[in-house]
Design a protein around this motif. Structure first.
Motif, PDB file in Angstrom:
ATOM      1  N   ASN A  19       0.785  -1.226   0.000  1.00 43.76           N
ATOM      2  CA  ASN A  19       0.000   0.000   0.000  1.00 43.76           C
ATOM      3  C   ASN A  19       0.823   1.285   0.000  1.00 43.76           C
ATOM      4  OD1 ASN A  19      -2.537  -1.320   0.040  1.00 43.76           O
ATOM      5  ND2 ASN A  19      -2.254  -1.741   2.204  1.00 43.76           N
ATOM      6  N   LYS A  73      -9.883  -1.262  -9.084  1.00 42.34           N
ATOM      7  CA  LYS A  73      -9.617  -2.290 -10.105  1.00 42.34           C
ATOM      8  C   LYS A  73     -10.804  -2.420 -11.035  1.00 42.34           C
ATOM      9  CE  LYS A  73      -8.565  -6.012  -7.917  1.00 42.34           C
ATOM     10  NZ  LYS A  73      -8.081  -7.335  -7.564  1.00 42.34           N
ATOM     11  N   GLU A 119      -9.198  -0.368   1.475  1.00 38.36           N
ATOM     12  CA  GLU A 119     -10.432  -1.118   1.243  1.00 38.36           C
ATOM     13  C   GLU A 119     -11.118  -0.702  -0.080  1.00 38.36           C
ATOM     14  OE1 GLU A 119     -11.306   2.547   3.582  1.00 38.36           O
ATOM     15  OE2 GLU A 119      -9.863   0.938   3.825  1.00 38.36           O
ATOM     16  N   GLU A 120     -10.720   0.418  -0.643  1.00 38.92           N
ATOM     17  CA  GLU A 120     -11.295   0.861  -1.911  1.00 38.92           C
ATOM     18  C   GLU A 120     -10.536   0.345  -3.135  1.00 38.92           C
ATOM     19  OE1 GLU A 120     -12.210   5.003  -2.074  1.00 38.92           O
ATOM     20  OE2 GLU A 120     -13.138   4.986  -0.092  1.00 38.92           O
ATOM     21  N   TRP A 121      -9.490  -0.462  -2.894  1.00 36.40           N
ATOM     22  CA  TRP A 121      -8.687  -0.991  -4.004  1.00 36.40           C
ATOM     23  C   TRP A 121      -9.543  -1.780  -4.984  1.00 36.40           C
ATOM     24  CZ3 TRP A 121      -4.609  -0.200  -6.686  1.00 36.40           C
ATOM     25  CH2 TRP A 121      -4.094  -1.203  -7.509  1.00 36.40           C
ATOM     26  N   GLN A 122     -10.456  -2.599  -4.481  1.00 39.05           N
ATOM     27  CA  GLN A 122     -11.304  -3.412  -5.373  1.00 39.05           C
ATOM     28  C   GLN A 122     -12.140  -2.521  -6.279  1.00 39.05           C
ATOM     29  OE1 GLN A 122     -11.008  -6.671  -5.820  1.00 39.05           O
ATOM     30  NE2 GLN A 122      -9.396  -6.608  -4.279  1.00 39.05           N
ATOM     31  N   LYS A 123     -12.624  -1.416  -5.762  1.00 42.12           N
ATOM     32  CA  LYS A 123     -13.405  -0.474  -6.566  1.00 42.12           C
ATOM     33  C   LYS A 123     -12.527   0.121  -7.660  1.00 42.12           C
ATOM     34  CE  LYS A 123     -16.098   3.747  -6.104  1.00 42.12           C
ATOM     35  NZ  LYS A 123     -16.528   4.815  -5.187  1.00 42.12           N
ATOM     36  N   ARG A 167       1.357  -2.547  -7.688  1.00 38.18           N
ATOM     37  CA  ARG A 167       0.220  -3.282  -7.139  1.00 38.18           C
ATOM     38  C   ARG A 167      -0.500  -4.083  -8.229  1.00 38.18           C
ATOM     39  NH1 ARG A 167      -3.238  -2.426  -2.285  1.00 38.18           N
ATOM     40  NH2 ARG A 167      -4.581  -4.244  -2.408  1.00 38.18           N
ATOM     41  N   GLU A 224      -0.605  -8.282  -8.737  1.00 39.46           N
ATOM     42  CA  GLU A 224      -1.873  -9.008  -8.836  1.00 39.46           C
ATOM     43  C   GLU A 224      -2.080  -9.634 -10.217  1.00 39.46           C
ATOM     44  OE1 GLU A 224      -5.290  -7.023  -7.258  1.00 39.46           O
ATOM     45  OE2 GLU A 224      -4.163  -6.225  -5.556  1.00 39.46           O
TER      46      GLU A 224
END
Length: 111
Positions: free
Chosen positions: A30, A111, A105-109, A68, A72
């Protein structure tokens, strides 16, 4: 991704990073930290050139996302859309830019 891997990538694909003598201090999930010495980034007042400070900040933010996504296994082409910066005081020596995800926690958004 190891710091040396990111540094080599930056130097190979962004000649400005090599001219600025940017190195990669750390790459974490991060956060990314990029230092650069004063010498190649100096202005006529013997402080850091504002363009170098801005470029290093952009490189740090871009590097965080690049590392990042690569970790992934996501193939992407990152392009900086906008940059603003305020210069509140002169930088008298080495400059260090740190980019971090304030809300991981907003990483998925993202992506």
């Amino acid at each position: 991704m190891l710091p040396i891997e990111l540094q080599n990538y930056l130097h190979d694909h962004s000649p400005l990073s090599k001219a600025m003598e940017v190195s990669v201090m750390s790459v974490q999930e991060n956060a990314v930290v990029l230092p650069a010495p004063l010498g190649p980034n100096i202005n006529h007042r013997e402080t850091v050139f504002g363009g170098s400070a801005s470029a290093l900040a952009i490189l740090a933010a871009w590097s965080l996302l690049y590392a990042r996504l690569r970790t992934e296994g996501i193939n992407s082409r990152l392009v900086i859309q906008r940059n603003t910066m305020e210069y509140e005081q002169p930088i008298l020596g080495e400059l260090i830019a740190r980019a971090s995800l304030d809300n991981p926690e907003e990483w998925q958004k993202f992506k």
